[in-house]
Write a protein that holds these residues in place. Structure first.
Motif, PDB file in Angstrom:
ATOM      1  N   ILE A   1      -0.719  -0.874  -4.508  1.00 55.47           N
ATOM      2  CA  ILE A   1      -1.951  -0.089  -4.556  1.00 55.47           C
ATOM      3  C   ILE A   1      -1.614   1.345  -4.183  1.00 55.47           C
ATOM      4  N   LEU A   2      -1.840   2.262  -5.114  1.00 57.43           N
ATOM      5  CA  LEU A   2      -1.537   3.675  -4.888  1.00 57.43           C
ATOM      6  C   LEU A   2      -2.768   4.378  -4.338  1.00 57.43           C
ATOM      7  N   THR A   3      -2.607   4.976  -3.159  1.00 60.35           N
ATOM      8  CA  THR A   3      -3.687   5.763  -2.565  1.00 60.35           C
ATOM      9  C   THR A   3      -3.195   7.148  -2.178  1.00 60.35           C
ATOM     10  N   VAL A   4      -2.077   7.574  -2.750  1.00 55.66           N
ATOM     11  CA  VAL A   4      -1.557   8.907  -2.471  1.00 55.66           C
ATOM     12  C   VAL A   4      -2.428   9.950  -3.160  1.00 55.66           C
ATOM     13  N   LYS A   5      -2.315  11.190  -2.729  1.00 58.88           N
ATOM     14  CA  LYS A   5      -3.017  12.285  -3.391  1.00 58.88           C
ATOM     15  C   LYS A   5      -2.471  12.464  -4.808  1.00 58.88           C
ATOM     16  N   ALA A   6      -3.295  13.020  -5.668  1.00 55.75           N
ATOM     17  CA  ALA A   6      -2.924  13.147  -7.073  1.00 55.75           C
ATOM     18  C   ALA A   6      -1.642  13.950  -7.264  1.00 55.75           C
ATOM     19  N   PHE A   7      -1.422  14.947  -6.416  1.00 54.49           N
ATOM     20  CA  PHE A   7      -0.224  15.778  -6.592  1.00 54.49           C
ATOM     21  C   PHE A   7       1.056  15.048  -6.194  1.00 54.49           C
ATOM     22  N   ASP A   8       0.942  13.861  -5.574  1.00 50.99           N
ATOM     23  CA  ASP A   8       2.122  13.072  -5.220  1.00 50.99           C
ATOM     24  C   ASP A   8       2.426  11.973  -6.230  1.00 50.99           C
ATOM     25  N   THR A   9       1.612  11.846  -7.266  1.00 48.01           N
ATOM     26  CA  THR A   9       1.823  10.769  -8.237  1.00 48.01           C
ATOM     27  C   THR A   9       3.185  10.874  -8.908  1.00 48.01           C
ATOM     28  N   ALA A  10       3.567  12.068  -9.304  1.00 46.69           N
ATOM     29  CA  ALA A  10       4.858  12.240  -9.982  1.00 46.69           C
ATOM     30  C   ALA A  10       6.017  11.820  -9.087  1.00 46.69           C
ATOM     31  N   ALA A  11       5.934  12.165  -7.798  1.00 46.21           N
ATOM     32  CA  ALA A  11       6.999  11.785  -6.863  1.00 46.21           C
ATOM     33  C   ALA A  11       7.049  10.276  -6.670  1.00 46.21           C
ATOM     34  N   VAL A  12       5.883   9.638  -6.621  1.00 50.92           N
ATOM     35  CA  VAL A  12       5.843   8.178  -6.488  1.00 50.92           C
ATOM     36  C   VAL A  12       6.460   7.516  -7.713  1.00 50.92           C
TER      37      VAL A  12
ATOM     38  N   ASP B   1       8.829   8.693  -9.628  1.00 54.79           N
ATOM     39  CA  ASP B   1      10.284   8.832  -9.506  1.00 54.79           C
ATOM     40  C   ASP B   1      10.846   7.858  -8.478  1.00 54.79           C
ATOM     41  N   GLU B   2      10.138   7.713  -7.357  1.00 57.18           N
ATOM     42  CA  GLU B   2      10.625   6.824  -6.297  1.00 57.18           C
ATOM     43  C   GLU B   2      10.547   5.361  -6.731  1.00 57.18           C
ATOM     44  N   LEU B   3       9.502   4.999  -7.458  1.00 51.95           N
ATOM     45  CA  LEU B   3       9.405   3.632  -7.967  1.00 51.95           C
ATOM     46  C   LEU B   3      10.539   3.326  -8.942  1.00 51.95           C
ATOM     47  N   ARG B   4      10.820   4.263  -9.821  1.00 48.79           N
ATOM     48  CA  ARG B   4      11.905   4.051 -10.781  1.00 48.79           C
ATOM     49  C   ARG B   4      13.237   3.834 -10.087  1.00 48.79           C
ATOM     50  N   ALA B   5      13.443   4.551  -8.987  1.00 46.77           N
ATOM     51  CA  ALA B   5      14.697   4.424  -8.264  1.00 46.77           C
ATOM     52  C   ALA B   5      14.746   3.152  -7.421  1.00 46.77           C
ATOM     53  N   ALA B   6      13.584   2.654  -7.009  1.00 48.26           N
ATOM     54  CA  ALA B   6      13.542   1.528  -6.074  1.00 48.26           C
ATOM     55  C   ALA B   6      13.589   0.170  -6.747  1.00 48.26           C
ATOM     56  N   VAL B   7      13.040   0.063  -7.960  1.00 45.25           N
ATOM     57  CA  VAL B   7      12.911  -1.251  -8.581  1.00 45.25           C
ATOM     58  C   VAL B   7      13.005  -1.103 -10.098  1.00 45.25           C
ATOM     59  N   SER B   8      13.679  -2.055 -10.737  1.00 49.84           N
ATOM     60  CA  SER B   8      13.860  -1.967 -12.184  1.00 49.84           C
ATOM     61  C   SER B   8      12.572  -2.264 -12.931  1.00 49.84           C
ATOM     62  N   GLU B   9      11.750  -3.139 -12.379  1.00 49.19           N
ATOM     63  CA  GLU B   9      10.492  -3.519 -13.026  1.00 49.19           C
ATOM     64  C   GLU B   9       9.402  -3.559 -11.971  1.00 49.19           C
ATOM     65  N   PRO B  10       8.555  -2.552 -11.899  1.00 49.80           N
ATOM     66  CA  PRO B  10       7.547  -2.509 -10.843  1.00 49.80           C
ATOM     67  C   PRO B  10       6.470  -3.566 -11.047  1.00 49.80           C
ATOM     68  N   PRO B  11       5.765  -3.939  -9.972  1.00 48.61           N
ATOM     69  CA  PRO B  11       4.642  -4.866 -10.092  1.00 48.61           C
ATOM     70  C   PRO B  11       3.444  -4.158 -10.712  1.00 48.61           C
ATOM     71  N   PRO B  12       2.371  -4.880 -10.976  1.00 51.71           N
ATOM     72  CA  PRO B  12       1.149  -4.195 -11.394  1.00 51.71           C
ATOM     73  C   PRO B  12       0.751  -3.136 -10.372  1.00 51.71           C
ATOM     74  N   LEU B  13       0.188  -2.033 -10.864  1.00 53.84           N
ATOM     75  CA  LEU B  13      -0.150  -0.894 -10.021  1.00 53.84           C
ATOM     76  C   LEU B  13      -1.641  -0.611 -10.122  1.00 53.84           C
ATOM     77  N   LEU B  14      -2.317  -0.605  -8.990  1.00 47.02           N
ATOM     78  CA  LEU B  14      -3.734  -0.242  -8.913  1.00 47.02           C
ATOM     79  C   LEU B  14      -3.836   1.158  -8.332  1.00 47.02           C
ATOM     80  N   SER B  15      -4.402   2.077  -9.098  1.00 46.23           N
ATOM     81  CA  SER B  15      -4.596   3.444  -8.619  1.00 46.23           C
ATOM     82  C   SER B  15      -6.003   3.585  -8.057  1.00 46.23           C
ATOM     83  N   LEU B  16      -6.088   3.799  -6.744  1.00 46.38           N
ATOM     84  CA  LEU B  16      -7.368   4.091  -6.089  1.00 46.38           C
ATOM     85  C   LEU B  16      -7.406   5.570  -5.715  1.00 46.38           C
TER      86      LEU B  16
ATOM     87  N   ILE C   1       0.862  -1.182   0.000  1.00 49.75           N
ATOM     88  CA  ILE C   1       0.000   0.000   0.000  1.00 49.75           C
ATOM     89  C   ILE C   1       0.895   1.228   0.000  1.00 49.75           C
ATOM     90  N   ILE C   2       0.815   2.021  -1.063  1.00 46.84           N
ATOM     91  CA  ILE C   2       1.642   3.227  -1.182  1.00 46.84           C
ATOM     92  C   ILE C   2       0.771   4.432  -0.840  1.00 46.84           C
TER      93      ILE C   2
END
Length: 343
Positions: free
Chosen positions: A76-87, A89-104, A5-6
């Motif tokens: 599962i992304l539940t961050v505010k819309a204005f934090d999507t860009a930061a997430v 960037d952080e995902l790209r830095a954390a993992v080479s291939e992210p898992p499926p992403l559910l945006s709620l 849960i992000i």
């Protein structure tokens, strides 16, 4: 499955708690205070029929820590819309291939940003209908015992069926849709009434909808949204008990005074004195999601050649108030100012 849960706010804590109680392996990423509570006691879920307590959950303050600790099957992304860009960037830095992403997430535009970053076949659009609030850290309250979610794939290979089964096992009724834009724009329609105006005027939804002038402004903003969707050829879908497809041909042509009465009954019965998200953000000095709500209508309307004066004004005023909070006194209890800007 291991679920990450992000953004463990109200929605993230609720979904995380329901999944954990159903037996899923859940890890949270959130602010340090929430992380401490989740590790020590877990999330306490207060439901209309009684309280539930999860066991302590793994929790981290960064995505790098979470992905280093264990493989993740679904995020599962539940961050505010204005934090999507930061997430992103952080995902790209954390993992080479992210898992499926559910945006709620609320608002329009998050799925497009995620798809551009990671490919549409990894992205699932989602919306939930349950009104939630987060009080003291680790305590999330569900205000209605109706747990329903809508899911739609952004790319044709996005794992919607598996995600629907997962949420279903956690006690949510899941509706599946083919077109994610129809789902997210329909959820936007439900988020708009008595939201931005509450923040600007410092009024409850009941106050906004009981005032003739502001109720008609809300009706006009809703009409603009339906007209923009029609221009984009996005037909609304039925979400929970709201017959949006049946309303689509009627809302744009009804007199605003008639529509205002119908909206007033729906909004006052559903939210009443509970402050909406845009008011909570403004009153606590946080950034606003209004660019992804009323602002999304205004932006899409401008591209499609549809006039959206009410959504334009609500977006502009609320955006200005987030950068100049001292001006709140100028707008508090002043509905005439909004009416004057629209003359």
């Amino acid at each position: 499955m291991h679920i990450l849960i992000i953004g463990a706010g109200a929605v993230g804590s609720f979904i995380g708690a329901r999944l954990a109680l159903a037996g899923s392996r859940v890890t949270l990423v959130g602010r340090s205070a929430l992380v401490e509570v989740a590790r020590r006691t877990g999330i306490r879920l207060v439901e209309p029929e009684g309280k539930r307590q999860t066991l302590p959950l793994p929790a981290f303050t960064t995505l790098a820590e979470a992905f280093a600790a264990s493989q993740v099957d679904l995020a599962i992304l539940t961050v505010k819309a204005f934090d999507t860009a930061a997430v992103i960037d952080e995902l790209r830095a954390a993992v080479s291939e992210p898992p499926p992403l559910l945006s709620l997430q609320n608002g329009v535009g998050n799925e497009e940003s995620l798809a551009q970053a990671f490919g549409p076949d990894r992205i699932i659009a989602g919306a939930i209908d349950t009104p939630l609030s987060l009080g003291e850290q680790g305590v999330v309250r569900a205000h209605r015992a109706r747990y329903r979610a809508g899911l739609a794939p952004v790319g044709p290979s996005a794992p919607v069926a598996e995600t629907a089964a997962l949420l279903g096992a956690a006690g949510l009724s899941v509706d599946r849709f083919d077109d994610y834009r129809r789902l997210k724009w329909s959820k936007l329609l439900l988020n708009l009434p008595a939201n931005a105006a509450c923040a600007i005027l410092d009024w409850t939804p009941a106050q906004v909808m009981s005032n003739r002038g502001t109720a008609q402004l809300e009706a006009r903003a809703w009409q603009e949204s339906f007209r923009v969707m029609d221009a984009l050829r996005i037909r609304p879908v039925r979400l929970a008990a709201y017959p949006l497809p049946l309303l689509a041909p009627l809302v744009p042509v009804l007199p605003a005074s008639w529509l205002a009465r119908g909206l007033a009954a729906t909004v006052s019965g559903g939210r009443g004195s509970k402050m909406p998200s845009l008011h909570v953000a403004l009153s606590t000095g946080k950034r606003s999601e209004v660019p992804w709500l009323n602002g999304a209508v205004a932006k899409a309307g401008a591209k499609a050649g549809i006039l959206t004066p009410v959504n334009d004004v609500l977006t502009a005023v609320l955006t200005a108030l987030t950068t100049a909070p001292d001006d709140r006194n100028v707008w508090r209890n002043q509905p005439e100012r909004l009416a004057h800007m629209l003359r």
